[in-house]
Scaffold this motif. Structure first.
Motif, PDB file in Angstrom:
ATOM      1  N   ASP A   1      32.678  40.448  52.812  1.00 39.24           N
ATOM      2  CA  ASP A   1      33.546  39.650  51.945  1.00 39.24           C
ATOM      3  C   ASP A   1      32.734  38.657  51.130  1.00 39.24           C
TER       4      ASP A   1
ATOM      5  N   CYS B   1      28.655  38.518  44.715  1.00 36.36           N
ATOM      6  CA  CYS B   1      28.083  39.458  43.767  1.00 36.36           C
ATOM      7  C   CYS B   1      28.855  39.463  42.453  1.00 36.36           C
ATOM      8  N   LEU B   2      30.181  39.482  42.536  1.00 35.46           N
ATOM      9  CA  LEU B   2      30.978  39.446  41.308  1.00 35.46           C
ATOM     10  C   LEU B   2      30.726  38.161  40.525  1.00 35.46           C
ATOM     11  N   ASP B   3      30.615  37.036  41.236  1.00 33.95           N
ATOM     12  CA  ASP B   3      30.290  35.769  40.570  1.00 33.95           C
ATOM     13  C   ASP B   3      28.936  35.856  39.864  1.00 33.95           C
TER      14      ASP B   3
ATOM     15  N   ARG C   1      30.523  40.581  48.504  1.00 39.12           N
ATOM     16  CA  ARG C   1      31.284  41.125  47.382  1.00 39.12           C
ATOM     17  C   ARG C   1      31.691  40.029  46.401  1.00 39.12           C
ATOM     18  N   THR C   2      32.246  38.937  46.920  1.00 37.65           N
ATOM     19  CA  THR C   2      32.691  37.870  46.022  1.00 37.65           C
ATOM     20  C   THR C   2      31.502  37.177  45.350  1.00 37.65           C
TER      21      THR C   2
ATOM     22  N   ASP D   1      39.778  37.268  36.956  1.00 37.88           N
ATOM     23  CA  ASP D   1      39.561  35.830  36.801  1.00 37.88           C
ATOM     24  C   ASP D   1      38.177  35.533  36.223  1.00 37.88           C
TER      25      ASP D   1
ATOM     26  N   GLN E   1      41.805  40.762  41.470  1.00 38.37           N
ATOM     27  CA  GLN E   1      42.099  39.457  40.900  1.00 38.37           C
ATOM     28  C   GLN E   1      40.815  38.696  40.588  1.00 38.37           C
ATOM     29  N   ARG E   2      39.822  38.829  41.474  1.00 43.35           N
ATOM     30  CA  ARG E   2      38.537  38.149  41.248  1.00 43.35           C
ATOM     31  C   ARG E   2      37.874  38.670  39.982  1.00 43.35           C
TER      32      ARG E   2
ATOM     33  N   GLN F   1      42.572  41.215  46.254  1.00 46.06           N
ATOM     34  CA  GLN F   1      41.660  40.086  46.074  1.00 46.06           C
ATOM     35  C   GLN F   1      40.514  40.443  45.139  1.00 46.06           C
ATOM     36  N   THR F   2      39.977  41.642  45.284  1.00 42.75           N
ATOM     37  CA  THR F   2      38.858  42.060  44.446  1.00 42.75           C
ATOM     38  C   THR F   2      39.291  42.212  42.994  1.00 42.75           C
TER      39      THR F   2
ATOM     40  N   ARG G   1      26.726  30.039  52.055  1.00 43.64           N
ATOM     41  CA  ARG G   1      26.769  31.002  50.955  1.00 43.64           C
ATOM     42  C   ARG G   1      25.421  31.090  50.237  1.00 43.64           C
TER      43      ARG G   1
END
Length: 365
Positions: free
Chosen positions: A167, A173-175, A170-171, A222, A218-219, A215-216, A113
């Motif tokens: 995937d 990037c949101l973090d 995207r995750t 959260d 909810q991410r 999933q997006t 990652r």
């Protein structure tokens, strides 16, 4: 493939059936020699600790076409053994292994990652303030090599790992967005709403991943973000046009509050087709159409037509690739809503907030 039926004392050999005479010469320059039993094959004995390095040299020496059309096997069988020919019946295209070695760094990026993001400001061209940021994926491997977004996409496509990459991107990037906002002490002008973030998404990730939306969403929740802060930017929209799920995709985006943008709109596609089929919140005009527009009469006509059609349908317009004062001022005067490009601001790791000096731009033009 490696055949280990021969004694391990025999050296490991890479045997290749070259695609053409040019490939033969390229391999000979790397030390390959004809197989005595079958001169159409060439071989090279390779110590195991030099295997990755040799495949990397092959990727650099041979064209993509040669790597696809040449075949290989790895064996410990003696070169004068008929077993070698039997083994070669199961030979594979050379590129199946050279690609893996060529993009070994990408597998490391996925596994560990190692993505990070630069943020390029998107400006409200009429008011001059930063209204959004495009999140641009970058990576650095453990050896310190830097990789651009295009290199990441090319590697994902070559290894057929676009869904896994999308995937992760995207995750991650949101973090990164949540972290950047948490550490930001910026106060935005009263006339500017809280900025949104444009996240690039590959169409297949949406069409073929049934868990994408849940999933997006909810991410985002959260992380303490709001869907209204996220605009999904879709490229290769022709792919979506062929999907029967298109309208469901758009409606689900909007039900939860996410924004929707179409990227790379240029002069070689029908504006009406895009607007009617996708009804996006924002269209991004490709840099090929925008660059030089301040002095290019035909581009000016095309931009005026696109802008008028978009605004009639309530769609905002963003000009990419703004690099000169002349182009920036033309787009502002035309009434284009948003602008992005090196002439406005370069991508950086931090969230830039400095507004444009509109008076200075007007005087400079």
């Amino acid at each position: 493939m490696i055949h280990a039926k021969a004694p391990l004392t025999d050296s490991l050999k890479l045997v290749v059936q070259p695609h053409d005479l040019e490939t033969v010469h390229d391999l000979e320059r790397l030390g390959f020699q004809p197989v005595p039993l079958v001169p159409q094959l060439v071989y090279l004995s390779i110590p195991q600790d030099r295997m990755a390095d040799m495949f990397l040299q092959i990727t650099q020496a041979l064209s993509d076409s040669s790597q696809i059309q040449s075949r290989y096997c790895m064996t410990r069988s003696p070169l004068d053994s008929k077993a070698l020919l039997v083994e070669f019946l199961n030979a594979q295209p050379l590129h199946t292994i050279t690609e893996s070695v060529k993009y070994a760094w990408f597998l490391q990026v996925l596994a560990k990652r190692r993505l990070f993001f630069n943020y390029q400001p998107i400006f409200d061209l009429q008011r001059g303030h930063v209204t959004a940021y495009e999140c641009l994926a970058r990576a650095r491997c453990s050896q310190g090599r830097y990789f651009s977004g295009q290199q990441l996409i090319d590697a994902a496509l070559s290894l057929n790992l676009t869904r896994e990459f999308d995937d992760l991107a995207r995750t991650a990037c949101l973090d990164a967005i949540a972290q950047a906002l948490a550490h930001s002490t910026t106060t935005y002008p009263l006339e500017a709403r809280q900025p949104t973030f444009f996240i690039n998404v590959l169409p297949n990730a949406i069409i073929h991943d049934p868990h994408f939306f849940d999933q997006t969403y909810q991410r985002v929740i959260d992380l303490g973000l709001r869907p209204q802060q996220v605009v999904f930017e879709l490229t290769e929209v022709e792919t979506l046009a062929r999907s029967t799920e298109l309208h469901d995709i758009i409606s689900r985006f909007r039900e939860w509050g996410f924004g929707f943008a179409v990227d790379d709109l240029c002069s070689n596609v029908s504006a009406d087709h895009y607007f009617m089929e996708f009804q996006p919140d924002v269209i991004k005009l490709d840099r090929r159409l925008v660059s030089g527009c301040g002095q290019h009469a035909l581009k000016q006509v095309m931009l005026k037509s696109l802008l008028q059609s978009a605004h009639e349908m309530g769609i905002a317009v963003l000009a990419e690739g703004l690099e000169t004062v002349v182009d920036i001022e033309f787009c502002r005067a035309l009434g284009i809503d948003y602008g992005q490009g090196f002439g406005l601001a370069l991508p950086e790791r931090s969230l830039q907030t400095q507004s444009l000096n509109l008076l200075q731009l007007s005087n400079a033009s």
